[in-house]
Design a protein around this motif. Structure first.
Motif: not given
Lengths: 116, 113
Positions: A32, A34, A51, A94, A98-101, B32, B51, B96-99
Motif C-alpha cells: 500500500n 502513501f 491500495f 506498508s 497483514g493489513g499493514g499492521a 494498532n 497490535v 486494524m485491517g485498514a492497510g
C-alpha cells in the motif's frame, strides 16, 4: 524488508510552477502506498493513499499521485503550487499482507520550498 | 472523532537518566500503535509497534523499550539515555485491517545532554 527512496531532498519552486516528487520502493510483494505532508510546526498528515484500483489517485489540496507497478514508483504531482505548499513531503509504504499492521516504511523526505 | 495525545512536547534529559514518553488515543478501540523516530535528513524510522495489549514488536535494536499497559496507551521508555537517543519521537495509531494508514501525534523533541 521493504525500502523507499525519494529522489529529491530539497526542491525550490516558484508559485504556479508544476511539481513532481519522485518516489520508488523496493519490496517483493504487494504494498500500500502513501504520501504524507508535514507543514511547518504541524503534525504529519496524510495527503493521499493507494491500495488498489485506479493507479491515479487524487488527494487533498490538489495533489495527485500515480502508481506505476512496473517501475515500482508512486510519484506525487501538483499542476500549480502555492506558497502554502511549503512543507516536508514523505513517501511511505506498508505491506499489503497483514493489513499493514506492522507499520510504515518511509522515505527520507523532500523539503519543498515555494517562493512567492 | 479520534484524537491522539502525546506528551511532553519537548524534553531535555541528561545522559544516563531514564525516559518515559506517553501516548494515548481516544475515540477508537483496539488500535494498532506505533513509535517512530524522525531524524533530520533520515525520514521516519519505525521503532516499535503493537497490535494489542502487552504485544510489542521491535523493529530496530536499541536502548529503548515500549509497553502497552492499556488498549489505547503506548509508552516509550529507556533506563539510561544515550546522546544518540536525541531526536523527534512520534506516536501513531492505525485501524486494524485498514492497510496501515497511520494518524500521528504532535511528537516529542528529546534532547539528551
Amino acid at each position: 524488508a521493504q525500502s523507499v527512496s525519494q529522489h529529491n531532498h530539497h526542491v525550490i519552486l516558484s508559485e504556479a510552477a508544476s511539481l513532481e516528487l519522485g518516489c520508488n520502493y523496493s519490496y517483493g510483494g504487494t504494498v500500500n502506498l502513501f504520501w504524507y505532508v508535514q507543514y511547518p510546526g504541524q503534525h504529519l498528515q496524510l495527503l493521499l493513499k493507494y491500495f488498489s484500483g485506479d493507479p491515479l489517485v487524487k488527494g487533498i489540496k490538489g495533489f495527485e499521485a500515480e502508481f506505476i507497478k512496473s517501475k515500482f514508483s508512486f510519484n506525487l504531482r501538483k499542476p500549480s503550487v502555492q506558497w502554502s505548499d511549503t512543507a516536508e513531503y514523505f513517501c511511505a509504504v506498508s505491506r499489503h499482507s497483514g493489513g499493514g499492521a506492522d507499520g510504515l516504511t518511509f522515505g527520507k523526505g523532500t523539503h519543498l520550498i515555494i517562493q512567492p | 472523532s479520534q484524537t491522539i495525545h502525546q506528551w511532553p512536547a519537548t524534553l531535555v534529559q541528561p545522559v544516563g537518566s531514564p525516559l518515559s514518553l506517553e501516548c494515548t488515543v481516544e475515540g477508537t478501540s483496539n488500535p494498532n500503535l506505533y513509535w517512530y523516530r524522525q531524524a533530520a535528513g533520515r525520514g521516519l524510522q519505525l521503532l516499535f509497534y503493537s497490535v494489542g495489549i502487552g504485544q510489542i514488536s521491535s523493529e530496530v535494536p536499541q536502548n529503548l523499550s515500549a509497553s502497552r499497559p492499556q488498549d489505547r496507551q503506548f509508552i516509550l521508555s529507556s533506563k539510561k539515555l544515550l546522546l544518540s537517543d536525541s531526536g523527534f519521537y512520534l506516536c501513531a495509531w492505525s485501524v486494524m485491517g485498514a492497510g496501515g494508514e497511520a494518524f500521528f501525534g504532535q511528537g516529542t523533541r528529546l534532547t539528551v545532554v
